[in-house]
Motif scaffolding. Structure first.
Motif, PDB file in Angstrom:
ATOM      1  N   SER A  53       0.922  -1.325   0.023  1.00 15.62           N
ATOM      2  CA  SER A  53       0.341  -0.384  -0.237  1.00 15.62           C
ATOM      3  C   SER A  53       1.017   1.084  -0.013  1.00 15.62           C
ATOM      4  O   SER A  53       2.126   1.052   0.536  1.00 15.62           O
ATOM      5  CB  SER A  53      -1.242   0.227   0.780  1.00 15.62           C
ATOM      6  N   SER A  54       0.259   2.223  -0.349  1.00 15.18           N
ATOM      7  CA  SER A  54       0.842   3.792  -0.705  1.00 15.18           C
ATOM      8  C   SER A  54       0.707   4.365   0.299  1.00 15.18           C
ATOM      9  O   SER A  54       1.077   6.128   0.291  1.00 15.18           O
ATOM     10  CB  SER A  54       1.469   4.343  -2.122  1.00 15.18           C
ATOM     11  N   ALA A  55      -0.539   4.104   1.187  1.00 15.41           N
ATOM     12  CA  ALA A  55      -0.987   4.683   1.946  1.00 15.41           C
ATOM     13  C   ALA A  55       0.072   5.353   3.291  1.00 15.41           C
ATOM     14  O   ALA A  55       0.700   5.000   3.411  1.00 15.41           O
ATOM     15  CB  ALA A  55      -2.505   4.415   2.632  1.00 15.41           C
ATOM     16  N   PRO A  56      -0.019   6.855   3.875  1.00 12.00           N
ATOM     17  CA  PRO A  56       0.595   7.161   4.785  1.00 12.00           C
ATOM     18  C   PRO A  56       0.568   6.328   6.226  1.00 12.00           C
ATOM     19  O   PRO A  56      -0.943   6.159   6.145  1.00 12.00           O
ATOM     20  CB  PRO A  56       0.026   8.440   5.043  1.00 12.00           C
ATOM     21  N   GLN A  57       1.618   5.875   6.886  1.00 12.39           N
ATOM     22  CA  GLN A  57       1.200   5.202   7.910  1.00 12.39           C
ATOM     23  C   GLN A  57       0.713   5.903   8.907  1.00 12.39           C
ATOM     24  O   GLN A  57       0.555   6.733   9.221  1.00 12.39           O
ATOM     25  CB  GLN A  57       2.195   4.414   8.672  1.00 12.39           C
ATOM     26  N   GLN A  58      -0.407   4.772   9.586  1.00 16.41           N
ATOM     27  CA  GLN A  58      -0.966   5.347  10.578  1.00 16.41           C
ATOM     28  C   GLN A  58      -0.170   5.148  12.069  1.00 16.41           C
ATOM     29  O   GLN A  58       0.193   4.240  12.441  1.00 16.41           O
ATOM     30  CB  GLN A  58      -2.655   5.287  11.243  1.00 16.41           C
ATOM     31  N   PRO A  59      -0.796   5.745  12.680  1.00 19.54           N
ATOM     32  CA  PRO A  59      -0.335   5.537  14.879  1.00 19.54           C
ATOM     33  C   PRO A  59      -0.805   4.237  14.695  1.00 19.54           C
ATOM     34  O   PRO A  59      -1.989   4.040  14.516  1.00 19.54           O
ATOM     35  CB  PRO A  59      -0.529   6.330  15.517  1.00 19.54           C
ATOM     36  N   ARG A  60      -0.137   3.193  15.872  1.00 26.37           N
ATOM     37  CA  ARG A  60      -0.096   1.686  15.871  1.00 26.37           C
ATOM     38  C   ARG A  60      -0.879   2.132  17.800  1.00 26.37           C
ATOM     39  O   ARG A  60      -0.133   2.761  18.227  1.00 26.37           O
ATOM     40  CB  ARG A  60       0.598   1.413  15.884  1.00 26.37           C
ATOM     41  N   PRO A  61      -1.819   1.367  17.860  1.00 26.51           N
ATOM     42  CA  PRO A  61      -2.461   0.965  19.501  1.00 26.51           C
ATOM     43  C   PRO A  61      -1.523   0.979  20.249  1.00 26.51           C
ATOM     44  O   PRO A  61      -0.748  -0.674  19.910  1.00 26.51           O
ATOM     45  CB  PRO A  61      -3.795   0.689  19.497  1.00 26.51           C
ATOM     46  N   ASP A  62      -1.246   0.380  20.680  1.00 29.50           N
ATOM     47  CA  ASP A  62      -0.444  -0.220  22.095  1.00 29.50           C
ATOM     48  C   ASP A  62      -0.939  -2.053  22.186  1.00 29.50           C
ATOM     49  O   ASP A  62      -0.137  -2.459  22.095  1.00 29.50           O
ATOM     50  CB  ASP A  62      -1.386   0.049  23.965  1.00 29.50           C
ATOM     51  N   LYS A  63      -2.222  -2.307  22.238  1.00 30.71           N
ATOM     52  CA  LYS A  63      -2.685  -3.680  21.842  1.00 30.71           C
ATOM     53  C   LYS A  63      -3.513  -3.835  20.688  1.00 30.71           C
ATOM     54  O   LYS A  63      -4.948  -3.514  20.806  1.00 30.71           O
ATOM     55  CB  LYS A  63      -3.529  -4.722  23.099  1.00 30.71           C
ATOM     56  N   PRO A  64      -3.083  -4.284  19.625  1.00 30.53           N
ATOM     57  CA  PRO A  64      -3.749  -3.716  18.504  1.00 30.53           C
ATOM     58  C   PRO A  64      -4.297  -5.317  18.406  1.00 30.53           C
ATOM     59  O   PRO A  64      -4.065  -6.404  18.689  1.00 30.53           O
ATOM     60  CB  PRO A  64      -3.401  -4.053  17.953  1.00 30.53           C
ATOM     61  N   VAL A  65      -5.965  -5.778  17.365  1.00 29.46           N
ATOM     62  CA  VAL A  65      -6.481  -6.596  17.624  1.00 29.46           C
ATOM     63  C   VAL A  65      -6.729  -7.331  16.176  1.00 29.46           C
ATOM     64  O   VAL A  65      -7.342  -6.258  14.763  1.00 29.46           O
ATOM     65  CB  VAL A  65      -8.054  -6.850  17.969  1.00 29.46           C
ATOM     66  N   TYR A  66      -5.940  -8.078  15.967  1.00 24.95           N
ATOM     67  CA  TYR A  66      -5.950  -8.974  14.402  1.00 24.95           C
ATOM     68  C   TYR A  66      -6.588  -9.694  14.373  1.00 24.95           C
ATOM     69  O   TYR A  66      -7.095 -10.855  14.649  1.00 24.95           O
ATOM     70  CB  TYR A  66      -4.377  -9.151  14.082  1.00 24.95           C
ATOM     71  N   VAL A  67      -7.661  -9.382  13.184  1.00 30.29           N
ATOM     72  CA  VAL A  67      -8.103 -10.383  12.536  1.00 30.29           C
ATOM     73  C   VAL A  67      -7.543 -11.334  10.855  1.00 30.29           C
ATOM     74  O   VAL A  67      -7.156 -10.369  10.634  1.00 30.29           O
ATOM     75  CB  VAL A  67      -9.713 -10.254  12.148  1.00 30.29           C
ATOM     76  N   SER A  68      -6.600 -11.772  10.667  1.00 26.99           N
ATOM     77  CA  SER A  68      -6.406 -12.840   9.590  1.00 26.99           C
ATOM     78  C   SER A  68      -7.208 -13.718   8.668  1.00 26.99           C
ATOM     79  O   SER A  68      -7.581 -14.999   9.991  1.00 26.99           O
ATOM     80  CB  SER A  68      -4.974 -13.068   9.824  1.00 26.99           C
ATOM     81  N   ILE A  69      -6.780 -13.802   7.131  1.00 25.21           N
ATOM     82  CA  ILE A  69      -7.225 -14.669   6.046  1.00 25.21           C
ATOM     83  C   ILE A  69      -6.152 -15.212   5.945  1.00 25.21           C
ATOM     84  O   ILE A  69      -5.706 -14.566   5.302  1.00 25.21           O
ATOM     85  CB  ILE A  69      -8.303 -13.903   5.793  1.00 25.21           C
ATOM     86  N   LYS A  70      -5.617 -16.331   6.618  1.00 28.99           N
ATOM     87  CA  LYS A  70      -4.958 -17.131   5.535  1.00 28.99           C
ATOM     88  C   LYS A  70      -5.391 -17.450   3.889  1.00 28.99           C
ATOM     89  O   LYS A  70      -6.101 -17.329   3.845  1.00 28.99           O
ATOM     90  CB  LYS A  70      -4.497 -18.166   6.336  1.00 28.99           C
ATOM     91  N   SER A  71      -4.238 -18.150   3.218  1.00 27.59           N
ATOM     92  CA  SER A  71      -3.836 -18.311   2.320  1.00 27.59           C
ATOM     93  C   SER A  71      -5.233 -19.340   2.117  1.00 27.59           C
ATOM     94  O   SER A  71      -5.505 -19.904   0.742  1.00 27.59           O
ATOM     95  CB  SER A  71      -3.161 -18.536   1.319  1.00 27.59           C
ATOM     96  N   ASP A  72      -5.456 -20.308   3.257  1.00 29.08           N
ATOM     97  CA  ASP A  72      -6.180 -21.822   3.057  1.00 29.08           C
ATOM     98  C   ASP A  72      -7.993 -20.970   2.851  1.00 29.08           C
ATOM     99  O   ASP A  72      -8.423 -21.579   3.685  1.00 29.08           O
ATOM    100  CB  ASP A  72      -5.501 -22.514   3.968  1.00 29.08           C
ATOM    101  N   LEU A  73      -8.033 -19.865   3.857  1.00 40.40           N
ATOM    102  CA  LEU A  73      -9.210 -19.176   4.569  1.00 40.40           C
ATOM    103  C   LEU A  73      -9.887 -19.254   5.404  1.00 40.40           C
ATOM    104  O   LEU A  73     -10.940 -19.341   5.990  1.00 40.40           O
ATOM    105  CB  LEU A  73     -10.405 -19.478   3.287  1.00 40.40           C
ATOM    106  N   SER A  74      -8.874 -19.831   5.710  1.00 37.53           N
ATOM    107  CA  SER A  74      -8.912 -20.202   8.054  1.00 37.53           C
ATOM    108  C   SER A  74      -8.749 -18.722   8.195  1.00 37.53           C
ATOM    109  O   SER A  74      -7.755 -17.517   7.822  1.00 37.53           O
ATOM    110  CB  SER A  74      -8.047 -20.707   8.409  1.00 37.53           C
TER     111      SER A  74
END
Length: 145
Positions: A53-74
């Protein structure tokens, strides 16, 4: 300055059996600083190949909550695999019921757009409307085709 040049033939020096722990403490402090700096950098260990992505980087929170979709769609929440129907309750546990917390959605670049939208719909139906999409920063000056 006094010097004892006694001729008694014996060794007048007393052995000191104490260990100097100052260098040990210095090494421990340096290691502690290294681990304090490195720990936040290893927050998520799920292997996902992110698009750029070429968007400017945003500040990161202390404890971010990540939801990830892997290549096997899990789907994973943080580093734990979650079934799609249970995503809302798992998010409620992770955010302690705070629906205003931003959820960072990561998806492998091989994931179809429809699958990404299904997960976003699951987030919206669970009440999480603040969703940030995560990507890699583009290193070259121009956009790639």
């Amino acid at each position: 300055m006094a010097v004892n040049l006694g001729s008694n033939g014996g060794d007048d020096l007393v052995e000191n059996a104490e260990i100097n722990i100052t260098p040990f403490i210095d090494v421990i402090l340096v290691l502690m600083i290294i681990f304090m700096v490195a720990a936040p950098l290893s927050t998520v260990g799920v292997p996902v190949e992110l698009p750029t992505s070429s968007a400017p980087q945003q500040p990161r929170p202390d404890k971010p909550v990540y939801v990830s979709i892997k290549s096997d769609l899990s789907v994973t929440l943080g580093e734990d695999a979650v079934a799609r129907p249970n995503l809302g309750t798992a998010l409620d546990d992770a955010t302690k019921g705070n629906k205003d917390e931003r959820i960072f959605l990561r998806a492998d670049k091989g994931v179809p757009y429809g699958e990404l939208m299904q997960v976003m719909n699951l987030l919206r139906s669970a009440g999480y409307l603040k969703v940030g999409l995560v990507g890699l920063e583009e290193t070259s000056g121009g956009a790639q085709p």
